[in-house]
Design an enzyme around this catalytic site. Structure first.
Site, short mmCIF file in Angstrom:
data_model
loop_
_atom_site.label_atom_id
_atom_site.label_comp_id
_atom_site.label_asym_id
_atom_site.label_seq_id
_atom_site.Cartn_x
_atom_site.Cartn_y
_atom_site.Cartn_z
NE ARG A 1 5.69 14.57 -1.40
CZ ARG A 1 4.40 14.80 -1.39
NH1 ARG A 1 3.67 14.02 -1.27
NH2 ARG A 1 4.06 16.15 -0.80
NE ARG B 1 4.69 19.85 1.46
CZ ARG B 1 4.92 18.67 1.94
NH1 ARG B 1 5.96 18.14 2.19
NH2 ARG B 1 3.81 17.60 1.79
NE ARG C 1 5.22 11.85 2.51
CZ ARG C 1 4.17 12.69 2.26
NH1 ARG C 1 2.93 12.79 2.09
NH2 ARG C 1 4.62 14.24 1.90
NE ARG D 1 -1.87 22.08 -1.94
CZ ARG D 1 -1.55 20.90 -2.01
NH1 ARG D 1 -2.06 20.35 -2.61
NH2 ARG D 1 -0.56 20.04 -1.00
CE LYS E 1 -3.76 16.60 0.92
NZ LYS E 1 -2.97 16.91 2.00
P1 G5P Z 1 0.84 17.15 -2.60
O1 G5P Z 1 1.48 15.72 -2.87
O2 G5P Z 1 -0.56 16.82 -2.47
P2 G5P Z 1 0.46 17.59 0.36
O3 G5P Z 1 1.33 18.58 1.07
O4 G5P Z 1 -0.94 18.16 0.21
O5 G5P Z 1 1.24 17.16 -1.00
P3 G5P Z 1 0.91 15.16 1.43
O6 G5P Z 1 2.24 15.65 1.92
O7 G5P Z 1 1.00 14.31 0.17
O8 G5P Z 1 0.06 16.57 1.22
P4 G5P Z 1 -1.03 13.68 2.87
O9 G5P Z 1 -1.41 12.97 1.41
O10 G5P Z 1 -2.17 14.42 3.12
O11 G5P Z 1 0.48 14.48 2.60
O12 G5P Z 1 -0.62 12.62 3.74
P5 G5P Z 1 -0.04 11.10 3.54
O13 G5P Z 1 1.04 11.04 2.42
O14 G5P Z 1 -1.26 10.07 3.46
O15 G5P Z 1 0.57 10.63 4.85
C1 G5P Z 1 1.60 11.58 5.38
C2 G5P Z 1 2.68 10.52 6.13
O16 G5P Z 1 2.02 10.03 7.29
C3 G5P Z 1 3.02 9.09 5.44
O17 G5P Z 1 4.14 8.66 5.56
C4 G5P Z 1 1.73 8.27 6.22
O18 G5P Z 1 2.23 6.76 5.86
C5 G5P Z 1 1.92 8.63 7.46
N1 G5P Z 1 0.63 8.48 8.23
C6 G5P Z 1 -0.83 8.56 7.89
N2 G5P Z 1 -1.46 8.32 8.84
C7 G5P Z 1 -0.69 8.43 10.09
C8 G5P Z 1 -0.89 8.02 11.32
O19 G5P Z 1 -2.02 7.83 11.92
N3 G5P Z 1 0.17 7.95 12.21
C9 G5P Z 1 1.47 7.96 11.74
N4 G5P Z 1 2.42 7.87 12.55
N5 G5P Z 1 1.44 8.15 10.42
C10 G5P Z 1 0.76 8.48 9.61
O20 G5P Z 1 1.51 18.41 -2.96
C11 G5P Z 1 2.81 18.54 -3.11
C12 G5P Z 1 2.94 20.01 -3.88
O21 G5P Z 1 2.61 20.06 -5.22
C13 G5P Z 1 2.23 21.18 -5.27
C14 G5P Z 1 2.63 22.13 -4.35
O22 G5P Z 1 3.93 22.49 -4.50
C15 G5P Z 1 2.52 20.97 -3.15
O23 G5P Z 1 3.35 21.59 -2.01
N6 G5P Z 1 0.77 21.28 -5.74
C16 G5P Z 1 -0.03 22.24 -5.88
N7 G5P Z 1 0.01 23.30 -6.06
C17 G5P Z 1 -1.07 24.20 -6.51
N8 G5P Z 1 -2.10 23.85 -6.37
C18 G5P Z 1 -2.55 22.53 -6.16
N9 G5P Z 1 -3.85 22.08 -6.41
C19 G5P Z 1 -1.42 21.73 -5.89
N10 G5P Z 1 -1.22 20.15 -5.76
C20 G5P Z 1 -0.15 19.91 -5.55
MG MG Z 2 -0.65 13.05 -0.58
#
Ligand code: G5P
Ligand code: MG
Length: 223
Positions: free
Chosen positions: A160, A171, A127, A93, A19
């Site tokens: 993180r 998660r 990451r 979410r 995302k």
């Molecule tokens: P977050 O911060 O919203 P998540 O768990 O939804 O966290 P996250 O972990 O931030 O999502 P993302 O944004 O979907 O993941 O993914 P990203 O960071 O772009 O990519 C992940 C990794 O993969 C990176 O290192 C990237 O470089 C790599 N990557 C990307 N594409 C590729 C690929 O094609 N190949 C490879 N090899 N690598 C790749 O929420 C965190 C916490 O905050 C709270 C909760 O506690 C949550 O757990 N929270 C909420 N709680 C309640 N309600 C809400 N609305 C909340 N929002 C947050």
């Molecule tokens: Mg994210």
């Protein structure tokens, strides 16, 4: 691209589905403001605000923070950029958060990144994040130019706390039980667009074409 009118979009997908990575590309290409609920929470933790201190244990354990706290926080931030086009990442979410958003705004589109859980687990352990901007790197996929430091500011990168394997499992579980019903909510409203795959570089061209078409169809309606 010049945006015809205010665009309101959401990007969804399991933790680690890309995302943040795809949002960065959308912001660059289409000029929408990126609002990430996770980045806002981490900024509060980093600045040791009252909210950040209260929410830290929830986040570190891979649990969602309470709906009312999250909805108030995001809706406040959206009010502050009223008149701008935005892309919400990580919110809503839960169905309750989606309803709170719906009470105030009508969405143009909801992008859903459908990436297998097995792919995700491998990604998250490698990451690295630049906390002030939310920029993300990956030691395999998009490594920083200098290991451990942000490309644009030269500031240090962090891993993180919630990227530990056991927390990632929690998660993903909470995504299945609490967030998947939100997909159904938006599907029934006819605004959900799903992109499936295991590589962001292969998913991104489809997202880009879809948004180009979507924005030009909105543009035609406005003219
Ligand atoms: P977050 O911060 O919203 P998540 O768990 O939804 O966290 P996250 O972990 O931030 O999502 P993302 O944004 O979907 O993941 O993914 P990203 O960071 O772009 O990519 C992940 C990794 O993969 C990176 O290192 C990237 O470089 C790599 N990557 C990307 N594409 C590729 C690929 O094609 N190949 C490879 N090899 N690598 C790749 O929420 C965190 C916490 O905050 C709270 C909760 O506690 C949550 O757990 N929270 C909420 N709680 C309640 N309600 C809400 N609305 C909340 N929002 C947050
Ligand atoms: Mg994210």
């Amino acid at each position: 691209m010049v945006l015809p009118r205010v665009i309101r979009a959401v990007i969804m997908g399991p933790p680690g589905s890309g995302k943040g990575t795809v949002s960065g590309r959308i912001t660059k290409t289409f000029g929408l403001k990126h609002i990430s609920s996770g980045d806002i929470l981490r900024a509060n933790i980093n600045a040791q605000t009252e909210l950040g201190l209260l929410m830290k244990s929830c986040i570190d354990q891979g649990q969602l923070v309470p709906d009312d706290v999250m909805s108030r926080l995001i809706l406040n931030d959206l009010r502050a950029i009223d008149g701008s086009s935005w892309l919400l990442d990580g919110f809503p979410r839960t169905v309750s958060q989606a309803e709170a958003l719906d009470d105030v705004y009508t969405l143009d589109t909801v992008l859903n990144l459908n990436v297998p859980f097995q792919t995700i687990k491998q990604r998250l352990t490698s990451r690295w994040t630049h906390l002030p901007s939310g920029r993300v790197y990956n030691t395999d996929f998009n490594p920083p130019k200098v290991p451990g430091f942000d490309d644009e500011t030269g500031e240090p990168l962090f891993q993180r706390d919630d990227d530990r394997p056991e927390t990632v499992t929690r998660r993903l579980k909470s995504y299945e039980t609490q967030t998947e019903p939100v997909l159904e909510y938006y599907r029934s409203k006819g605004v959900l667009e799903t992109f499936s795959g295991t590589e962001t570089n292969k998913i991104w061209p489809h997202v880009e074409v879809f948004l180009q078409r979507k924005l030009s169809s909105i543009n035609q309606k406005v003219v």
